[in-house]
Design a protein around this motif. Structure first.
Motif, short mmCIF file in Angstrom:
data_model
loop_
_atom_site.label_atom_id
_atom_site.label_comp_id
_atom_site.label_asym_id
_atom_site.label_seq_id
_atom_site.Cartn_x
_atom_site.Cartn_y
_atom_site.Cartn_z
N LEU A 32 0.06 3.29 5.91
CA LEU A 32 0.60 3.44 4.56
C LEU A 32 2.04 3.95 4.66
CD1 LEU A 32 -2.44 5.26 2.86
CD2 LEU A 32 -2.06 2.80 3.13
N SER A 33 2.98 3.23 4.04
CA SER A 33 4.38 3.63 4.05
C SER A 33 4.84 3.85 2.61
CB SER A 33 5.25 2.55 4.70
OG SER A 33 4.89 2.34 6.04
N VAL A 34 5.76 4.79 2.43
CA VAL A 34 6.28 5.10 1.11
C VAL A 34 7.77 4.76 1.06
CG1 VAL A 34 4.58 6.86 0.51
CG2 VAL A 34 6.57 7.49 1.89
N PHE A 82 0.75 -1.38 4.42
CA PHE A 82 0.83 -1.29 2.97
C PHE A 82 2.02 -0.42 2.58
CE2 PHE A 82 -3.54 -2.32 3.76
CZ PHE A 82 -3.97 -3.03 2.66
N GLN A 83 2.74 -0.84 1.54
CA GLN A 83 3.71 0.05 0.91
C GLN A 83 3.05 0.69 -0.29
OE1 GLN A 83 7.06 -1.10 -1.74
NE2 GLN A 83 8.36 -0.29 -0.12
N VAL A 84 3.23 1.99 -0.43
CA VAL A 84 2.63 2.74 -1.54
C VAL A 84 3.73 3.33 -2.39
CG1 VAL A 84 0.99 4.53 -2.20
CG2 VAL A 84 0.68 3.31 -0.03
N ARG A 85 3.73 3.00 -3.68
CA ARG A 85 4.66 3.61 -4.63
C ARG A 85 3.88 4.61 -5.47
NH1 ARG A 85 7.80 -1.27 -7.43
NH2 ARG A 85 8.98 0.47 -8.33
N ALA A 100 -7.48 -9.05 8.47
CA ALA A 100 -6.12 -8.52 8.62
C ALA A 100 -6.15 -7.05 9.01
CB ALA A 100 -5.34 -8.71 7.33
N PHE A 101 -7.08 -6.33 8.47
CA PHE A 101 -7.24 -4.93 8.87
C PHE A 101 -8.74 -4.66 8.97
CE2 PHE A 101 -8.34 -3.67 4.56
CZ PHE A 101 -7.69 -4.63 3.80
N VAL A 102 -9.14 -4.14 10.11
CA VAL A 102 -10.54 -3.86 10.35
C VAL A 102 -10.73 -2.40 10.73
CG1 VAL A 102 -12.54 -4.41 11.78
CG2 VAL A 102 -10.96 -6.23 11.10
N THR A 117 0.98 -2.24 -2.10
CA THR A 117 1.40 -3.61 -1.84
C THR A 117 1.09 -3.94 -0.38
OG1 THR A 117 3.19 -3.46 -3.46
CG2 THR A 117 3.32 -5.24 -1.84
N HIS A 118 0.27 -4.98 -0.18
CA HIS A 118 -0.08 -5.40 1.17
C HIS A 118 1.08 -6.20 1.74
CE1 HIS A 118 -3.01 -7.73 4.00
NE2 HIS A 118 -2.49 -6.68 4.60
#
Length: 234
Positions: free
Chosen positions: A22-24, A73-76, A15-17, A66-67
């Motif tokens: 990264l999103s917030v 990815f969402q990053v909290r 899925a990722f290589v 969270t993938h």
């Protein structure tokens, strides 16, 4: 902290290589290139350090990844007191709220700057549609971080409006509030659609880290042809 858990890498397959995005919660995004080392898969140190610096992360902070989709990815971000960061963190005055499980989608934010009409430190704009020249146009919020080279269009905006983009390096325009046009070019970084020339917009509008603007997308059919930049009322 740059390493991906081995079990997660195995389950994600390919899925990722080469990179991840990264999103917030306030919808800023960072692209982090990956490197495979003998003891695991890592984010490139320079890219990870930029994410850490832009979000004023401390050693006691907790990050929840969270993938969401392929390389996204969402990053909290939670401070050591348990409060969650919910808007662009500014020196000494991060906006926090107690932890809760639900998250509410919001309009996309990204890199913006300072002007008497750019709102500083707010991730979400009250009634952003009032700024639009055409209320039917797609739009999103952009809050400036330290790096303002390209303007990324968030995935949810693309999907919500079924947007299409010209091939990479196609000429487009940034339309400024004073009527000036600045040249821009389409870019596609592994599926992340963006526009080069955003740095000139930030300089011309005197935007600074923490400022928020509304970006209105002008379309030709479903293809994005220009980005109209709206500075916010105080």
């Amino acid at each position: 902290m740059r390493i991906f858990p081995e079990e997660f890498v195995r389950s994600a397959g390919e899925a990722f290589v080469h990179r991840v995005v990264l999103s917030v919660l306030w919808n800023n995004s960072w692209q982090c290139w990956l490197q495979q080392e003998k003891n695991g898969l890592f984010m490139v140190e320079e890219d990870w350090d930029e994410f850490v610096d832009d979000n004023l992360l401390d050693t006691d902070d907790t990050l929840l990844f969270t993938h969401q989709d392929t390389m996204y990815f969402q990053v909290r971000i939670f401070k050591k007191d348990g409060n969650e960061i919910t808007s662009v963190p500014l020196e000494g005055e991060p906006e926090t709220q107690p932890f809760h499980q639900e998250t509410t989608p919001a309009y996309a934010s990204a890199n913006g700057g300072t002007s008497s009409r750019a709102r500083k430190g707010y991730a979400h704009v009250e009634n952003p549609k009032r700024y639009l020249l055409n209320p039917r146009n797609p739009y999103f919020e952009k809050t400036l971080t330290k790096t303002n080279i390209v303007l990324y269009v968030n995935t949810w905006v693309i999907e919500e409006y079924d947007l299409e983009f010209s091939p990479p390096n196609t000429h487009m325009y940034f339309l400024l509030p004073d009527g000036e046009k600045l040249d821009g070019y389409t870019k596609d970084y592994g599926g992340s659609h963006s526009f080069l020339g955003w740095a000139a917009v930030c300089e011309r509008c005197n935007l600074r880290t923490g400022d928020t603007v509304v970006c209105e997308l002008e379309l030709s059919g479903r293809v994005v042809s220009a980005v109209r930049v709206h500075l916010l009322d105080e």
